[in-house]
Design a protein around this motif. Structure first.
Motif, short mmCIF file in Angstrom:
data_model
loop_
_atom_site.label_atom_id
_atom_site.label_comp_id
_atom_site.label_asym_id
_atom_site.label_seq_id
_atom_site.Cartn_x
_atom_site.Cartn_y
_atom_site.Cartn_z
N UNK A 55 0.81 -1.21 0.00
CA UNK A 55 0.00 0.00 0.00
C UNK A 55 0.84 1.27 0.00
N UNK A 56 2.15 1.10 -0.02
CA UNK A 56 3.02 2.25 0.19
C UNK A 56 3.27 3.04 -1.09
N UNK A 57 3.35 4.37 -0.93
CA UNK A 57 3.86 5.20 -2.02
C UNK A 57 5.38 5.22 -1.96
N UNK A 58 5.88 5.25 -0.76
CA UNK A 58 7.34 5.23 -0.58
C UNK A 58 7.67 4.07 0.34
N UNK A 59 8.58 3.23 -0.12
CA UNK A 59 9.01 2.10 0.72
C UNK A 59 10.24 2.54 1.49
N UNK A 60 10.15 2.50 2.79
CA UNK A 60 11.33 2.80 3.60
C UNK A 60 11.78 1.46 4.18
N UNK A 61 12.87 0.93 3.66
CA UNK A 61 13.33 -0.38 4.11
C UNK A 61 14.45 -0.21 5.12
N UNK A 62 14.23 -0.77 6.29
CA UNK A 62 15.18 -0.60 7.38
C UNK A 62 15.96 -1.88 7.56
N UNK A 63 17.26 -1.76 7.60
CA UNK A 63 18.09 -2.92 7.94
C UNK A 63 19.13 -2.45 8.94
N UNK A 64 19.90 -3.37 9.47
CA UNK A 64 20.83 -2.95 10.52
C UNK A 64 22.24 -3.36 10.18
N UNK A 65 23.14 -2.90 10.97
CA UNK A 65 24.55 -3.17 10.73
C UNK A 65 24.82 -4.66 10.75
N UNK A 66 24.09 -5.38 11.57
CA UNK A 66 24.38 -6.81 11.64
C UNK A 66 23.53 -7.60 10.66
N UNK A 101 9.70 -1.52 -8.97
CA UNK A 101 10.17 -0.19 -9.29
C UNK A 101 9.51 0.85 -8.39
N UNK A 102 9.41 0.52 -7.12
CA UNK A 102 8.76 1.43 -6.19
C UNK A 102 9.74 2.52 -5.79
N UNK A 103 9.19 3.63 -5.33
CA UNK A 103 10.04 4.68 -4.78
C UNK A 103 10.59 4.14 -3.47
N UNK A 104 11.91 4.09 -3.38
CA UNK A 104 12.53 3.30 -2.33
C UNK A 104 13.57 4.11 -1.58
N UNK A 105 13.60 3.95 -0.27
CA UNK A 105 14.65 4.54 0.56
C UNK A 105 15.15 3.42 1.46
N UNK A 106 16.45 3.34 1.67
CA UNK A 106 16.90 2.35 2.65
C UNK A 106 17.53 3.08 3.82
N UNK A 107 17.32 2.47 4.97
CA UNK A 107 17.90 3.03 6.18
C UNK A 107 18.76 1.95 6.80
#
Lengths: 600, 569
Positions: B213-224, B242-248
């Motif tokens: 359902x997202x317009x913007x995908x914010x994908x969170x991952x961690x150092x480990x 091809x979604x609008x994507x941001x990674x954290x």
């Protein structure tokens, strides 16, 4: 990739280690849902066919010995596999075969050593723990993920070369721990540092899966961030729940948690493990050991060393692991050896019931027409009796009646061509099917199928044999045997006729005038004859009923017994033999399970 | 693959931000078709197809249709990632107060939380997006209320009405909690999703649905975790759509920030995701501990990026268009896949049906052959016939023949069923519930066949009576008994060559012409009854399969709907 140089013989069983690992197939599907998680499965298809080199150096160590019950169970499994080979396909038995091979391979190797693998997710600190246990910096640690690419071995005591060969760990990846006061404690330990099971690199996962199938015990390293990962629980811990006794679950990195959060997380981890069906080794009960520690700061390490030392000193890990494998294999084989709740007459009991046998005989008798043949014989006998002892006037009248109503209806029809198919094929087929279904009820599918096949094989040619039997054992040709009173009846009937004749002649003589007129006696004579004739016929008919029925029954019985004998020899005996075979196999299976749980 | 988003509407594939009724019509037609697709047979691909359909429906219902209907609706950014990645902490930090529970125990977030500006509240309170989720509305608290020591304070303040709402939500697993926060910019909504690799399967499905359902995908991952398989699959999925994507990259220890983020960047570039905006959030005591807030500076770049998406019309349009187009384009591959699964279902159903048909046809042919060979006149019936008419009455002969015929038909039906079972055992599709279990139908089959044979006998006797009646009007004396005629007729019909005598006797009794006519009628009748008996049993066998209603039409309908949509685009 794990080339081994210092080994001489290549074991032909080496190929098997490339076969799909035991944890992969089942749970994968359950894991496979959701938009994103499902995709994890895709990478697995492109796994490389790996040829691990395994070789066994002749062991100078005292071999691992399995105690009585385990040995017995392994023998039972071997026998079970042998007995089942013709009935079950190779895939079903593959797992059992693997357990047998691995147990044999492990048995040949050192029993003084305990091989323990450290497994866990990326960045949970497997290598750090490995180093902490070894006391030296052996395994690379770092923030770069994934860090460890190939399994690393470290043996506290000499003589573990064979064990490490079996795991396919090459010489260049074998290390020694720091010799010191702590090293003695862990005597006999062979520690393996595994790559990550959850990294994006597929071959790492393959390494892990392969080695996990071979080691004696596993230390699962989890960290506060990843302890609830679905992959860890669903792919590894749940399928391995039976191996709880040879499992340590270590919550690492508790230094990252503030305050009492460590205890909370540990409790939550315990809860999750419990939900996975893992028995936890609390209060002295057998089960997995759950510990919280920090490999970095050394907090809790002493406790782990303590339990590891106890564990290795007991030297029972290998046997316990094999036992757990055996349990798992037996559980997997359960559906092919033990049927689920069955319905029907012989629920919970294997074998043909007496009723089923009786019913089969009945159906066969029906197929050859035993009952009707008997009835026909009885009637024919009766008819003959009446014909022999019947009143001639009544005979005449009956013949005339029959002629009048429809010409020749009682005349015997010309016999058709010689019958080649006397037996009703459809009834034989139905009887065989019914008895096979009855026998197969309550059996697991492959064995039920075997029973059906045995029945069908036996039924081939059964109708033809029954045809022959029906001709041979059918109604005897020639005159049926007569009872003792028959001549008397015939004589009485003849006497009655004679009386009539005498009376008639006497009367005639009186009419002509030869004899003195005396009406009373000749009329009485004639009347006696006329009334006596039907009376004699009636009595003899009554009297004939018994012998006729006996005669008919005899005919029926002979046909029936012939058919039953044939059916028993051709169908029931093979079916019973097949059932016996199944019972034997089931007994073996009960031995394999150790008969701890009631099976049925 | 990534179009240079310089201007809006530069390519044929771009959805302009105007409402386009035709496109919406095509989409809703397509949605109906997708919703109508069923995969009842347990084929290998069926679970996946079912999941695909649900996903597609979720994406259409929750994202594409509402977005195209209301292009001006607030931008929805969904925060997704694996367990313990710190999603809730990130949302809380972005909002500036504790809206989503964070903690050390996993899984933390069970009920997803949507945070938006109070002015945008109406957009999400209704069922415009995520219509499957029950809304739980937590009243706006005083903005000055710190709210950090969350749940307890909350409970105390709530009045009875809200208690009722919360209780309702507790009952219903699938709920969406809506929070408002004036600190968020207008036109932006954040959604804290459950873990994508949660131990709870429901959570995983829900997480996937929310991401859809997202317009913007914010994908969170961690150092480990940045090399873990799960986050990478998520990233690849985002790329596929091809979604609008941001990674954290979250929870990075201070010491290794540069190294880890360089590594991560390298991996992203290798995967073709080098141009994805990347934000690094360091691991602070707050992020691990009681779920407090990270200092605003830690999340400032991400917040700025999101705010820019909302406030700059061009950037906003670009973000929206890209995700919407991605989903539209993904239909090109997903619809045929779905159609393929439908076709596979139909093919499997056809295989099952044809196995039944084959079995019954084979048995039908066999029975016809056996009838011609006179198999009915065997065993008891033959014995009766041999002793007829001296030791056996006509009705007894008829009884025996009928019984024998019954046995023959029953045998044919059971043999056909066995064949079907045998064939179906090799078909995975036959495992569908209700297909294989033939409850007590065997006894019923016996009963039905018995009925049919008895009916046949009655009709045969009626035929015989008719003929005798006709004879009565012509001839004067010595009328044959109708029962005898019926018995002889049955014997002649079913006895094959060994009952030739019966035919001859019959001709003798009632005349050759009548006999031939009677035999013809009788044979017709017999074939009719035989066909009917086998047809009824076959129907009964196929009934559960028919009830599943696996038809080929949905496949064509799916493809047709797709091509209409493609034209509209």
């Amino acid at each position: 990739m794990t080339a081994v140089t210092d080994h001489t013989e290549h074991d032909e069983r080496g190929e098997r280690s490339g076969s799909p690992d035991r944890f992969a197939e089942g749970p994968e599907e359950a894991w496979d849902d959701g938009l994103i998680a499902r995709r994890v499965a895709e990478g697995r298809q492109q796994r490389l066919a790996e040829t691990a080199v395994r070789a066994y150096a002749p062991s100078r160590q005292p071999p691992a010995s399995y105690e009585g019950p385990l040995c017995d169970r392994l023998d039972a499994l071997r026998e079970l596999v042998g007995l089942s080979r013709t009935r079950l396909d190779a895939d079903t038995l593959a797992e059992a075969g693997r357990v047998l091979d691995e147990s044999a391979a492990r048995r040949e190797l050192s029993g003084r050593h305990t091989v323990v693998a450290i497994a866990g997710a990326t960045g949970s600190g497997k290598s750090t723990l490995f180093n902490a246990l070894a006391g030296v910096m052996i395994s690379d640690t770092g923030v770069r993920r994934p860090t460890t690419a190939a399994p690393l071995g470290c043996s506290w005591t000499d003589g573990a070369a064979g064990l490490l060969d079996r795991l396919g760990i090459p010489g260049r990846l074998r290390r020694r721990p720091l010799q010191g006061p702590g090293a003695d404690e862990l005597k006999g330990l062979v520690l393996i540092d595994l790559p990550d099971h959850d990294s994006a690199a597929v071959e790492h996962r393959e390494h892990v899966d392969r080695i996990l199938g071979l080691v004696d015990a596993v230390i699962w390293v989890v960290d506060p961030e990843k302890y609830a990962d679905a992959m860890l629980h669903e792919r590894y811990l749940r399928p391995m729940a039976g191996h709880a006794e040879v499992m340590f679950v270590v919550l690492n990195q508790i230094d990252r948690l503030p305050g009492d959060a460590a205890d909370q997380v540990l409790d939550d981890l315990r809860r999750l493990l419990d939900e996975d069906g893992l028995a936890l080794g609390e209060h002295g009960e057998p089960g997995a050991t759950v510990l919280a520690l920090s490999a970095l700061t050394g907090q809790g390490m002493e406790e782990l060393r303590e339990s590891l030392s106890q564990f290795t000193r007991a030297r029972s890990a290998a046997a316990r692991r094999i036992a757990a494998d055996l349990d798992a294999a037996a559980e997997r084989l359960r559906p092919v050896y033990v049927a689920g709740a069955s319905t029907g007459r012989n629920r919970g009991r294997i074998g043909l019931s007496e009723e089923a046998r009786e019913e089969f005989t009945d159906r066969l008798a029906e197929a050859v027409g035993a009952a009707t043949a008997g009835e026909a014989a009885e009637r024919a006998w009766c008819r003959n009796a009446v014909k022999a002892c019947g009143d001639p006037w009544l005979h005449l009248w009956r013949w005339y009646e029959a002629r009048r109503s429809a010409e020749g209806s009682t005349a015997p029809l010309a016999p058709g061509p010689v019958d080649e198919e006397v037996t009703a094929r459809q009834r034989v087929e139905h009887a065989v099917r019914a008895v096979a279904d009855e026998a197969a009820a309550g059996l697991p599918q492959p064995w039920g199928q075997a029973v059906r096949e045995a029945a069908v094989r036996g039924a081939e040619g059964l109708p033809e044999t029954l045809d022959l039997l029906a001709v041979r054992a059918g109604v005897p040709s020639g005159r049926p045997p007569r009872p003792n009173w028959w001549p008397a009846a015939v004589l009485a009937q003849a006497a009655m006729s004679l009386l009539q004749v005498i009376g008639g002649l006497w009367l005639l003589a009186q009419v002509i005038g030869i004899a003195t007129p005396n009406l009373g006696v000749p009329v009485l004579l004639m009347l006696t004859g006329i009334l006596g004739g039907p009376c004699v016929e009636w009595t003899s008919r009554l009297a004939a009923r018994g012998p006729a029925r006996r005669f008919g029954r005899e005919a029926e019985r002979r046909l029936r017994e012939a058919a039953a004998g044939c059916g028993r020899a051709r169908v029931l005996d093979p079916v019973a033999a097949e059932l016996l075979r199944y019972r034997e196999v089931r007994e073996q299976y009960v031995r394999v399970t150790g008969a701890r749980a009631p099976l049925w | 693959m990534l179009q240079k988003p310089d201007k809006i509407g530069h390519s044929s594939h771009v959805v302009t931000l105007d409402v386009r009724p035709q496109l919406l019509d095509a989409l809703s037609a397509l949605r109906e078709r997708v919703a109508a697709a069923r995969f009842p047979l347990p084929l290998a691909g069926a679970p996946r197809a079912r999941a695909n359909r649900d996903e597609l429906l979720a994406q259409l219902d929750d994202y594409l249709v509402p977005r195209l209907k209301a292009p001006e609706a607030p931008l929805l950014a969904v925060i997704g990632g694996s367990t313990g990645a710190g999603k809730s902490t990130l949302v809380n930090s972005l909002v500036g107060r504790r809206v989503s529970e964070a903690g050390v125990l996993r899984p933390t977030t069970r009920t997803p939380v949507l945070v938006c500006h109070p002015d945008d509240h109406l957009w999400f309170a209704g069922m415009r997006v995520l219509p499957d989720l029950t809304r739980v509305w937590v009243p706006q608290r005083d903005p000055m209320d710190p709210g950090v020591n969350g749940v307890n304070g909350e409970n105390r303040e709530e009045d009875d009405e809200d208690d009722a709402v919360l209780a309702l939500a507790a009952e219903d697993e699938r709920a969406l909690r809506i929070e408002t926060a004036p600190s968020l910019p207008r036109g932006l909504a954040l959604l804290d999703a459950p873990d994508i690799d949660s131990l709870l399967a429901n959570n995983r499905v829900l997480a996937a649905e929310l991401l859809s359902a997202a317009d913007v995908w914010v994908l969170v991952t961690t150092a480990s975790r940045y090399a873990d398989a799960v986050p990478w699959h998520l990233l690849r999925t985002a790329k596929e759509y091809d979604a609008t994507l941001v990674t954290v990259l979250d929870r990075v220890p201070h010491q290794v920030v540069t190294e880890v983020s360089r590594q991560y960047a390298a991996l992203l570039t290798k995967a073709g995701l080098g141009d994805v905006p990347r934000f690094t959030v360091p691991e602070l005591p707050e992020s691990a501990g009681g779920g407090g807030l990270l200092p605003a500076t830690a999340v400032a770049p991400l917040r700025a990026w999101l705010t820019h998406r909302v406030q700059d019309p061009e950037a906003r349009a670009r973000a929206l268009t890209r995700t919407a187009n991605g989903v539209l384009a993904s239909l090109d591959t997903r619809m045929p896949e779905l159609a393929g699964a439908v076709a596979a279902q139909h093919a499997a159903a056809l295989r099952l049906t044809s196995a039944v048909d084959e079995a019954y046809d084979a048995e039908h042919a066999r029975v016809r052959g056996r009838l011609r060979a006179g198999a009915v006149l065997a065993g008891g019936a033959l014995k009766r016939w041999r002793s007829y008419p001296l030791d056996c009455r006509a009705d007894e002969l008829l009884d025996a023949i009928c019984e024998s015929l019954e046995a023959l038909l029953l045998c044919a039906v059971t043999a056909a069923d066995e064949r079907v079972d045998e064939a179906w055992r090799r078909e995975p599709a036959a495992g569908a519930p209700g297909l294989a279990d033939r409850d007590p139908s065997m006894e019923n089959a016996e009963h039905r066949i018995g009925m049919a044979v008895r009916r046949w006998r009655r009709v045969l006797e009626e035929y015989a009576e008719d003929e005798v009646r006709v004879l009565q009007s012509v001839e004067r004396n010595a009328l044959p008994d109708p029962e005898t005629i019926a018995a002889l007729l049955a014997t002649a019909l079913l006895g094959g060559h060994r009952a030739r005598v019966a035919g001859e006797v019959l001709a003798e009794r009632i005349g050759a012409q009548t006999a031939v006519r009677l035999r013809d009628r009788g044979a017709h009748l017999l074939i009719g009854y035989l066909d009917r008996v086998l047809a009824i049993e076959r129907e009964r066998r196929l009934a559960p399969l028919d009830a599943l209603a696996v038809h080929p039409e949905p496949q064509a309908a799916l493809i047709a709907a797709l091509s209409v949509l493609q034209k509209e685009r």
